[in-house]
Write a protein that holds these residues in place. Structure first.
Motif, short mmCIF file in Angstrom:
data_model
loop_
_atom_site.label_atom_id
_atom_site.label_comp_id
_atom_site.label_asym_id
_atom_site.label_seq_id
_atom_site.Cartn_x
_atom_site.Cartn_y
_atom_site.Cartn_z
N GLU A 244 0.82 -1.22 0.00
CA GLU A 244 0.00 0.00 0.00
C GLU A 244 0.85 1.27 0.00
N GLU A 245 2.11 1.14 0.44
CA GLU A 245 2.99 2.30 0.46
C GLU A 245 3.61 2.60 -0.91
N LEU A 246 3.54 1.62 -1.81
CA LEU A 246 4.16 1.80 -3.12
C LEU A 246 3.31 2.68 -4.02
N GLU A 247 4.01 3.47 -4.83
CA GLU A 247 3.33 4.34 -5.78
C GLU A 247 3.42 3.76 -7.18
N ARG A 248 2.74 4.42 -8.09
CA ARG A 248 2.73 4.00 -9.49
C ARG A 248 4.15 3.90 -10.05
N SER A 249 5.00 4.84 -9.69
CA SER A 249 6.37 4.86 -10.21
C SER A 249 7.17 3.64 -9.76
N ASN A 250 6.82 3.11 -8.58
CA ASN A 250 7.51 1.90 -8.10
C ASN A 250 7.27 0.74 -9.05
N TRP A 251 6.02 0.57 -9.44
CA TRP A 251 5.67 -0.52 -10.35
C TRP A 251 6.18 -0.24 -11.76
N PHE A 252 6.35 1.02 -12.10
CA PHE A 252 6.88 1.37 -13.41
C PHE A 252 8.34 0.89 -13.55
N SER A 253 9.07 0.86 -12.42
CA SER A 253 10.44 0.34 -12.45
C SER A 253 10.45 -1.13 -12.85
N VAL A 254 9.45 -1.87 -12.41
CA VAL A 254 9.34 -3.28 -12.79
C VAL A 254 9.13 -3.39 -14.29
N TYR A 255 8.27 -2.55 -14.81
CA TYR A 255 7.98 -2.54 -16.25
C TYR A 255 9.23 -2.20 -17.06
N ILE A 256 9.96 -1.17 -16.61
CA ILE A 256 11.17 -0.75 -17.30
C ILE A 256 12.20 -1.89 -17.35
N ASN A 257 12.35 -2.60 -16.23
CA ASN A 257 13.34 -3.68 -16.20
C ASN A 257 12.90 -4.89 -17.02
N ALA A 258 11.60 -5.05 -17.21
CA ALA A 258 11.13 -6.10 -18.12
C ALA A 258 11.54 -5.76 -19.55
N ILE A 259 11.61 -4.47 -19.85
CA ILE A 259 12.03 -4.02 -21.18
C ILE A 259 13.54 -4.17 -21.34
N THR A 260 14.31 -3.64 -20.38
CA THR A 260 15.78 -3.67 -20.50
C THR A 260 16.31 -5.10 -20.54
N ALA A 261 15.67 -6.01 -19.78
CA ALA A 261 16.15 -7.39 -19.72
C ALA A 261 16.03 -8.13 -21.04
N ARG A 262 15.22 -7.62 -21.95
CA ARG A 262 15.08 -8.29 -23.25
C ARG A 262 16.29 -8.04 -24.15
N PHE A 263 17.10 -7.04 -23.82
CA PHE A 263 18.31 -6.81 -24.60
C PHE A 263 19.37 -7.84 -24.22
N ASP A 264 19.48 -8.11 -22.93
CA ASP A 264 20.29 -9.22 -22.41
C ASP A 264 20.12 -9.19 -20.88
N PRO A 265 20.44 -10.29 -20.18
CA PRO A 265 20.17 -10.38 -18.74
C PRO A 265 20.93 -9.37 -17.89
N HIS A 266 22.00 -8.79 -18.44
CA HIS A 266 22.84 -7.89 -17.64
C HIS A 266 22.56 -6.42 -17.92
N THR A 267 21.57 -6.14 -18.74
CA THR A 267 21.17 -4.75 -18.99
C THR A 267 19.98 -4.45 -18.08
N ASN A 268 20.21 -3.54 -17.13
CA ASN A 268 19.20 -3.26 -16.12
C ASN A 268 19.10 -1.78 -15.81
N TYR A 269 17.91 -1.38 -15.40
CA TYR A 269 17.68 0.00 -14.98
C TYR A 269 17.79 0.09 -13.47
N PHE A 270 18.55 1.09 -13.00
CA PHE A 270 18.65 1.39 -11.57
C PHE A 270 17.84 2.65 -11.28
N ALA A 271 16.75 2.51 -10.54
CA ALA A 271 16.03 3.69 -10.07
C ALA A 271 16.95 4.45 -9.12
N PRO A 272 16.66 5.74 -8.84
CA PRO A 272 17.57 6.55 -8.02
C PRO A 272 18.03 5.88 -6.72
N GLU A 273 17.10 5.29 -5.97
CA GLU A 273 17.47 4.65 -4.71
C GLU A 273 18.34 3.42 -4.96
#
Length: 745
Positions: A244-273
């Motif tokens: 309940e504490e998570l915001e929309r942007s938190n779940w968007f990070s999951v979506y972004i990493n689903a995209i980056t991982a398709r390039f290869d397993p070691h391509t990942n997005y780091f959110a600021p934290e």
């Protein structure tokens, strides 16, 4: 692209990744107000950077879209306990159009899944509260399958609710049987503890144990059953509290990493934290129990123990163990199954000197409660260290290298290349007749240190080849013709030796300079990543921190032209390994980059070891005839079999029988951990002086030696060094050691 700078700066460092981050890791950005425009800019930014910087960027098309779809849905609901099949039917309409949404920065698919997930999670709160409101009937003959990947989504709410009931029932049943067994053991005075373990317990520990014993003995079956439901309710309330504490942007990070991982397993997005956490981890200082964790579906798994840390000192926790519950001191344990990795880590971490109790499922399927006192794990234990090994009148050296470390910004700091050179010199002063380089569990590090270390063992020549996205090939050479060690050399690796470790092993194998022993093959990561700060590409934006991207920019190759990607480095002497049959290498990760080959570099093999092939053949004969290695192989097959058994009875009698059978079978393999070799281990003189003043260092080295004294792999490495000795060397060594003993006496 008015928000994007039209060039890429080149001031970031090259980093070699250890293992791929799972897109299911659920490590999120801090809570903040939703900003769809920032999300759209991030999509545009990632596409721009990856397409221009990635070694071999995948084509963003329908096939790419299908991959993102599958990974993303699995990341949102890995245990299939939220979405219904009707939800999946709605989502599937976008299966081949996510690529179009990425290109046009649309968020339709993301918004649909996010809103539906929030709805289903809200409904699920009512499920578990109703389920846990009344006692379970453990006499019913029913079962639950935990192989979520192969199970379908629930057809309707009734079916989904029943899945929740069985999941929770399995969790409470496991906890209940643990309590009943402990209660029975207390009644019968049964304990697995050795007398010396009891003697090490403090008065506080003994009092806590006595209190637990009194409490358990005074409770009925109904009391314990109710207690397990209350604990499960508390855990689920906490889990949904986090959600309940998570915001929309938190779940968007999951979506972004689903995209980056398709390039290869070691391509990942780091959110600021996450980027901040990554920077802290690179400093080498860890606080807590000294264990690295990763998320596997709903479970948190131990991937590595940090040398010198509480978990490493305790010798009970091991890589592959799954954390089921976490308790603070004497408090009631909290079920962490299904909890975010960050939140599990927060529960395990804590102030130095405080106690944390982990309920873990061991790799053999047994359940164990492990108590640890938190501490600060110093960087010192990530550095190279060495010891002297004596056997049958021969003296050898072992150098343990946990990672290929270096600080590019501080030239005064330690780096692995210089440290290994120092350790080699120290061992030479002790007149060792051979050296073992131990890079087991070494996930990599600096490329330059690999070249420096490999150069210690050859006169000069190529060490590794690197190929960039543009096809440009570069060969990294050792140009120093000085050889620091020209004697027998063995390199120990395992299936967790990755990246830089594989470069060292491959180079020494291609030169026939060392015999490589250990797991059948190493991890198989032959790619290089850059960590790119995304903020450098945004001009005058008030969108805040955009985070960072780790992307694959190069591939490296052996000097014989072959890649280590996927295939890793095959050991010259493959040894039985407890985890040999489990899928944990790069080759087992979907979307990993392929193996390929380039032209070999020009080099000459080492010609100073006459009995190289004989030593390998002798080792294989010894291993085939060794009963302990046969037991390790049997254990590996049993662990593989256990890993495939996913159906659990929810009938208490049958569940007890299943667990008892597992524990009985596990007893057979205790001989592996109880093994003792006949090696004599000692620290180098300089370290013995330091240990006299530093009791902490003394304890760390004693525990390391204790571990080596039970290591059958190190024993065989010594046997190989024996076989590599030139004719007459053993007689000379025996006379020399005898003379030294006479002088000392």
């Amino acid at each position: 692209m008015n928000t994007i700078i039209q060039f890429m700066k080149r001031h970031y460092k090259i980093l070699l990744a250890v293992v791929a981050l799972s897109i299911g890791l659920w490590s999120f950005m801090p809570k903040e107000t939703a900003d769809p425009e920032k999300d759209k800019t991030l999509l545009e930014l990632l596409q721009f950077v990856i397409e221009r910087g990635h070694y071999h960027p995948a084509k963003i098309d329908d096939a790419f879209s299908k991959g993102v779809y599958k990974d993303y849905i699995n990341a949102l609901d890995p245990s299939k306990r939220f979405f219904l099949q009707s939800d999946i039917d709605d989502f599937a309409k976008y299966e081949t159009s996510i690529d179009d949404e990425i290109k046009s920065q649309k968020l339709t698919f993301f918004d649909l899944t996010y809103n539906r997930l929030m709805k289903r999670m809200s409904e699920s709160k009512d499920f578990y509260k109703e389920i846990l409101d009344k006692p379970f009937d453990y006499n019913v003959d029913e079962s639950f399958n935990t192989d979520y990947e192969k199970l379908p989504f629930a057809k309707n709410t009734t079916e989904l609710k029943d899945k929740w009931r069985k999941q929770i029932k399995l969790s409470t049943l496991s906890s209940l049987t643990d309590k009943l067994k402990m209660q029975e053991d207390f009644k019968n005075g049964v304990t697995d503890e050795k007398d010396n373990d009891k003697a090490k317990k403090s008065e506080k520990d003994l009092q806590s144990e006595a209190k637990l014993k009194a409490e358990l003995l005074g409770k009925s079956f109904d009391d314990l059953e109710k207690e397990t439901r209350e604990t499960s309710l508390k855990s689920l309330n906490e889990y949904f509290g986090f959600i309940e504490e998570l915001e929309r942007s938190n779940w968007f990070s999951v979506y972004i990493n689903a995209i980056t991982a398709r390039f290869d397993p070691h391509t990942n997005y780091f959110a600021p934290e996450e980027k901040e956490r990554f920077d802290v981890s690179m400093s080498g200082k860890l606080e807590g129990i000294g264990a690295r964790l990763q998320k596997k579906n709903d479970y948190t798994e131990i991937t590595e123990l940090i040398s010198g840390g509480p978990a490493w000192r305790g010798k009970e926790l091991e890589a592959g163990d799954v954390v089921m519950k976490v308790a603070q001191g004497n408090q009631e344990p909290v079920d962490v199954v299904g909890m975010r990795l960050d939140d599990v880590v927060k529960k395990i971490k804590g102030p130095k000197g405080t106690e944390v109790r982990l309920t873990v499922k061991k790799v053999d399927g047994t359940i164990k409660v492990i108590s640890l006192i938190r501490d600060i794990v110093e960087t010192e234990e990530t550095f190279a260290k060495s010891s002297v090994i004596e056997k049958d009148g021969m003296k050898y050296g072992i150098i343990y290298l946990p990672k290929f470390y270096i600080d590019f910004e501080n030239k005064e700091s330690r780096d692995a290349g210089k440290d290994i050179a120092i350790e080699v010199e120290r061992l030479k002063k002790e007149n060792v007749q051979g050296i073992i380089m131990d890079v087991r569990d070494n996930g990599g590090g600096s490329l330059q240190t690999v070249v420096d270390i490999a150069g210690l063992f050859i006169d000069e020549g190529p060490i590794v080849q690197i190929k960039s996205a543009a096809g440009k090939k570069e060969v990294l050479y050792d140009r120093d013709d000085r050889i620091q060690w020209d004697g027998p050399l063995v390199i120990m690796q395992n299936s967790f030796s990755a990246s830089a470790s594989e470069i060292l092993a491959a180079a020494m194998q291609d030169y026939k300079r060392a015999i490589i022993i250990g797991s059948k093959q190493s991890y198989g990561k032959g790619t290089v990543q850059n960590v790119i700060d995304l903020n450098q590409f945004v001009r005058g934006s008030n969108m805040g921190d955009m985070g960072a991207l780790k992307t694959t920019t190069q591939k490296f190759y052996r000097i014989n032209g072959g890649s280590t990607q996927l295939e890793g480095v095959s050991s010259d002497v493959a040894m039985p390994d407890r985890y040999a049959y489990l899928k944990m290498g790069e080759r087992d990760i979907e979307n990993a980059m392929p193996w390929d080959k380039i032209e070999a570099a020009i080099y000459s093999t080492w010609d100073k070891i006459d009995n190289y092939d004989v030593a390998i053949a002798n080792s294989k004969i010894r291993i085939a005839a060794n009963d302990k290695f046969k037991l390790v192989e049997e254990n590996a097959k049993w662990i593989d079999q256990r890993d495939k058994e996913n159906v659990y009875s929810l009938n208490i009698d049958k569940f007890k029988q299943e667990q008892a059978k597992i524990e009985e079978n596990a007893k057979k393999f205790k001989a592996i951990s109880n093994y003792k070799n006949n090696l004599l281990l000692s620290s180098l003189p300089y370290e013995q002086e330091a240990m006299a003043k530093d009791l902490s260092l003394k304890e760390k080295r004693e525990r390391w030696h204790e571990s080596l004294a039970k290591d059958i792999y190190v024993e065989e490495a010594v046997n190989i060094l024996n076989d590599l000795q030139p004719a007459g060397a053993k007689k000379v060594a025996n006379k020399k050691m005898l003379k030294e003993k006479v002088i000392k006496s």
